[in-house]
Scaffold this active site. Structure first.
Site, PDB file in Angstrom:
ATOM      1  N   THR A   3       9.156  -7.725 -12.956  1.00  0.00           N
ATOM      2  CA  THR A   3       8.648  -9.093 -13.110  1.00  0.00           C
ATOM      3  C   THR A   3       7.536  -9.348 -12.095  1.00  0.00           C
ATOM      4  OG1 THR A   3      10.782  -9.820 -13.898  1.00  0.00           O
ATOM      5  CG2 THR A   3       9.318 -11.534 -13.041  1.00  0.00           C
ATOM      6  N   GLN A  25      -7.612  -0.626   5.280  1.00  0.00           N
ATOM      7  CA  GLN A  25      -8.281  -1.173   6.465  1.00  0.00           C
ATOM      8  C   GLN A  25      -9.774  -1.416   6.217  1.00  0.00           C
ATOM      9  OE1 GLN A  25      -6.567  -2.166   9.015  1.00  0.00           O
ATOM     10  NE2 GLN A  25      -4.636  -1.053   8.848  1.00  0.00           N
ATOM     11  N   ASN A  29      -6.576   3.543  10.383  1.00  0.00           N
ATOM     12  CA  ASN A  29      -5.956   2.343  10.938  1.00  0.00           C
ATOM     13  C   ASN A  29      -5.844   2.363  12.458  1.00  0.00           C
ATOM     14  OD1 ASN A  29      -4.134   4.413   9.898  1.00  0.00           O
ATOM     15  ND2 ASN A  29      -2.476   3.179  10.722  1.00  0.00           N
ATOM     16  N   ALA A  74       0.824  -1.208   0.000  1.00  0.00           N
ATOM     17  CA  ALA A  74       0.000   0.000   0.000  1.00  0.00           C
ATOM     18  C   ALA A  74       0.858   1.257   0.000  1.00  0.00           C
ATOM     19  CB  ALA A  74      -0.913  -0.012   1.225  1.00  0.00           C
ATOM     20  N   THR A  75       1.997   1.177   0.655  1.00  0.00           N
ATOM     21  CA  THR A  75       2.898   2.335   0.683  1.00  0.00           C
ATOM     22  C   THR A  75       3.266   2.738  -0.744  1.00  0.00           C
ATOM     23  OG1 THR A  75       3.742   1.707   2.850  1.00  0.00           O
ATOM     24  CG2 THR A  75       5.170   3.108   1.501  1.00  0.00           C
ATOM     25  N   ALA A  88      -2.438  -6.868   0.487  1.00  0.00           N
ATOM     26  CA  ALA A  88      -2.862  -8.243   0.789  1.00  0.00           C
ATOM     27  C   ALA A  88      -2.654  -8.652   2.250  1.00  0.00           C
ATOM     28  CB  ALA A  88      -2.127  -9.222  -0.130  1.00  0.00           C
ATOM     29  N   HIS A  89      -1.561  -8.173   2.851  1.00  0.00           N
ATOM     30  CA  HIS A  89      -1.254  -8.706   4.194  1.00  0.00           C
ATOM     31  C   HIS A  89      -2.203  -8.199   5.274  1.00  0.00           C
ATOM     32  CE1 HIS A  89       1.007  -5.330   6.234  1.00  0.00           C
ATOM     33  NE2 HIS A  89       1.095  -4.905   4.989  1.00  0.00           N
ATOM     34  N   CYS A 126       4.588   1.191  12.028  1.00  0.00           N
ATOM     35  CA  CYS A 126       5.563   1.899  11.193  1.00  0.00           C
ATOM     36  C   CYS A 126       6.275   2.957  12.017  1.00  0.00           C
ATOM     37  CB  CYS A 126       4.874   2.583  10.027  1.00  0.00           C
ATOM     38  SG  CYS A 126       3.504   1.647   9.378  1.00  0.00           S
TER      39      CYS A 126
HETATM   40  N1  7TS Z   1      -2.380   2.478   4.692  1.00  0.00           N
HETATM   41  C1  7TS Z   1      -2.988   2.154   5.852  1.00  0.00           C
HETATM   42  C2  7TS Z   1      -4.333   2.739   6.174  1.00  0.00           C
HETATM   43  C3  7TS Z   1      -2.360   1.265   6.730  1.00  0.00           C
HETATM   44  O1  7TS Z   1      -2.983   0.927   7.861  1.00  0.00           O
HETATM   45  C4  7TS Z   1      -1.084   0.731   6.412  1.00  0.00           C
HETATM   46  C5  7TS Z   1      -0.349  -0.141   7.382  1.00  0.00           C
HETATM   47  C6  7TS Z   1      -0.514   1.083   5.180  1.00  0.00           C
HETATM   48  C7  7TS Z   1      -1.177   1.973   4.358  1.00  0.00           C
HETATM   49  C8  7TS Z   1       0.790   0.526   4.721  1.00  0.00           C
HETATM   50  O2  7TS Z   1       0.597  -0.757   4.225  1.00  0.00           O
HETATM   51  P1  7TS Z   1       1.777  -1.599   3.539  1.00  0.00           P
HETATM   52  O3  7TS Z   1       1.122  -2.524   2.609  1.00  0.00           O
HETATM   53  O4  7TS Z   1       2.658  -0.616   2.820  1.00  0.00           O
HETATM   54  O5  7TS Z   1       2.483  -2.290   4.638  1.00  0.00           O
HETATM   55  N2  7TS Z   1      -0.675   0.125   8.722  1.00  0.00           N
HETATM   56  C9  7TS Z   1      -0.061  -0.308   9.824  1.00  0.00           C
HETATM   57  C10 7TS Z   1      -0.585  -0.143  11.112  1.00  0.00           C
HETATM   58  O6  7TS Z   1      -1.636   0.424  11.393  1.00  0.00           O
HETATM   59  N3  7TS Z   1       0.262  -0.703  11.991  1.00  0.00           N
HETATM   60  O7  7TS Z   1       1.276  -1.223  11.304  1.00  0.00           O
HETATM   61  C11 7TS Z   1       1.097  -0.989   9.972  1.00  0.00           C
END
Ligand code: 7TS
Length: 399
Positions: free
Chosen positions: A239, A181, A153, A71-72, A202-203, A326
């Site tokens: 890839t 979320q 989150n 997601a980042t 996904a995670h 994070c």
């Molecule tokens: N966006 C939201 C709303 C999230 O909660 C998180 C991870 C991310 C983006 C980033 O996701 P990733 O796929 O890049 O890992 N949030 C959290 C949390 O709330 N505690 O640890 C990670």
């Protein structure tokens, strides 16, 4: 007993997801872009997985769902692409984000701000909610993008993305929502409201780490963030993460199937647990339950440092969080607590419990017992608790 209540940070990979991924490491490892039978073995399963991902968010075939690493990456992509296409070219000069976005949005917004973009950070109210009117009030004819997360989150607050999307459509401003979320917690349908870009990972829904996605509406495709070998229609080279995509497809399918369970059984388990937590004196929850996803509680225990509470919980085998993992290396107060204007004492006392469909009643019963003991122990040695009775400094209602 080991109890995992940090599902907003990451989730266990569902064994069915792992089983679908397993053949794509040692047995079927061809690069899908190659022109031989090894590659061909991956095509069918990849197609099926992509269909499940499209179906999971109700994306029409003509729209794009681009697979990313997380997601980042998806969030960075949206803001940086808007910067290159609209801000740097001088067509627009402004974006709007909420002040409680994940750091992957906030830090990217700050970066493009340092490059000359004007950024508005929308406040949240005392319930941890965004007022859609604040979006309308801040849009100008130079606004390129509004980026507001679907679900926060930290608190689980469900933001009014439908209203915000409608305001963006009316003003012809691009709208992005981080739905990390939301998937698996509430219904997600990109056709049910106006949204141009939607991020997922996904995670967070029992899939593997290191694979996420970005939905883009037809005609609103972004410039590539990664240039290279033209994978993903040239939008995101590199890839393909074959096993990851296949895992995310299965996880998405299961998240949709389990939605009812999440919204009834998990909600009930969460509510009962929350009732028991709130029976403890001087505890505070910001966002009302009806406005939250079924799995999340952010609760403050006056007089108890969040980190101290985590320590006691961890000693008893329970995993929770003081906020985004994070940011867990620095002992900053919870960003949402700061945003609602909680006093410094209270801002450091927030603990997030986040459940999943794997959470059991036995685990909740065990946890409440441990929390009660921890509160008793920690308040007895707290220097601040004796001087700060019943929430008088914060203005928050004590429960
Ligand atoms: N966006 C939201 C709303 C999230 O909660 C998180 C991870 C991310 C983006 C980033 O996701 P990733 O796929 O890049 O890992 N949030 C959290 C949390 O709330 N505690 O640890 C990670």
């Amino acid at each position: 007993m080991r109890v995992y209540l940090d599902n907003n940070a990451t989730t266990i990979v569902d064994p069915h997801v792992k089983a679908e991924m397993d053949p794509f490491f040692v047995e079927k490892y061809g690069n899908p872009n190659s022109l031989h039978a090894f590659a061909g073995e991956t095509h069918g399963p990849l197609k099926t997985a992509m269909e499940k991902i499209y179906a999971g968010i109700h994306a029409p075939k003509e729209d794009s769902v681009v697979i990313t690493s997380c997601a980042t990456e998806s969030n960075n992509w949206v803001l940086k692409s808007v910067y290159f296409e609209y801000i740097l070219t001088g067509r627009k000069n402004h974006i709007i984000v909420s002040e409680v976005e994940h750091p992957s949005v906030i830090a990217t917004a700050k970066f493009i701000e340092s490059q000359g973009c004007r950024v508005t950070y929308l406040p949240i109210n005392s319930e941890g909610m965004i007022d859609p009117q604040s979006v309308r009030d801040n849009i100008t004819n130079k606004t390129a993008l509004v980026s507001v997360m679907w679900v926060n989150n930290e608190t689980g607050a469900i933001f009014p993305v439908q209203e915000i999307g409608a305001i963006c459509e009316e003003h012809k401003v691009l709208f992005h929502t981080d739905a990390v979320q939301a998937i698996g917690k509430i219904p997600v349908d990109v056709q049910s409201f106006n949204v141009d870009y939607l991020t997922f990972s996904a995670h967070k829904f029992h899939g593997p780490k290191g694979v996420g996605g970005l939905y883009m509406k037809k005609g609103k495709e972004l410039m590539p963030l990664l240039h290279g070998g033209a994978q993903m229609g040239g939008l995101r080279s590199g890839t393909l993460n074959v096993a990851g995509i296949i895992g995310m497809g299965k996880a998405m399918e299961q998240a949709v199937d389990a939605l009812d369970y999440e919204m009834t059984e998990i909600r009930e388990m969460r509510d009962q647990f929350e009732d028991q937590l709130l029976e403890i004196k001087d505890t505070f929850v910001i966002t009302p339950r009806a406005k939250r996803t079924p799995n999340t509680i952010l609760i403050s225990f006056r007089g108890i440092e969040g980190e101290a509470m985590l320590w006691d919980l961890n000693q008893a085998g329970i995993a929770a969080s003081t906020g985004s993992a994070c940011a867990s290396e620095d002992l900053e107060s919870n960003p949402v607590m700061e945003a609602i204007g909680a006093d410094a004492d209270l801002a450091h006392t927030a603990i997030r419990f986040s459940l999943s469909r794997y959470t059991t009643q036995d685990e909740m019963d065990y946890t409440i017992d441990i929390v009660r003991k921890a509160v008793e122990r920690l308040r007895a040695i707290s220097s601040s608790y004796a001087y700060a009775p019943a929430g008088h400094k914060s203005g928050l209602a004590a429960h």
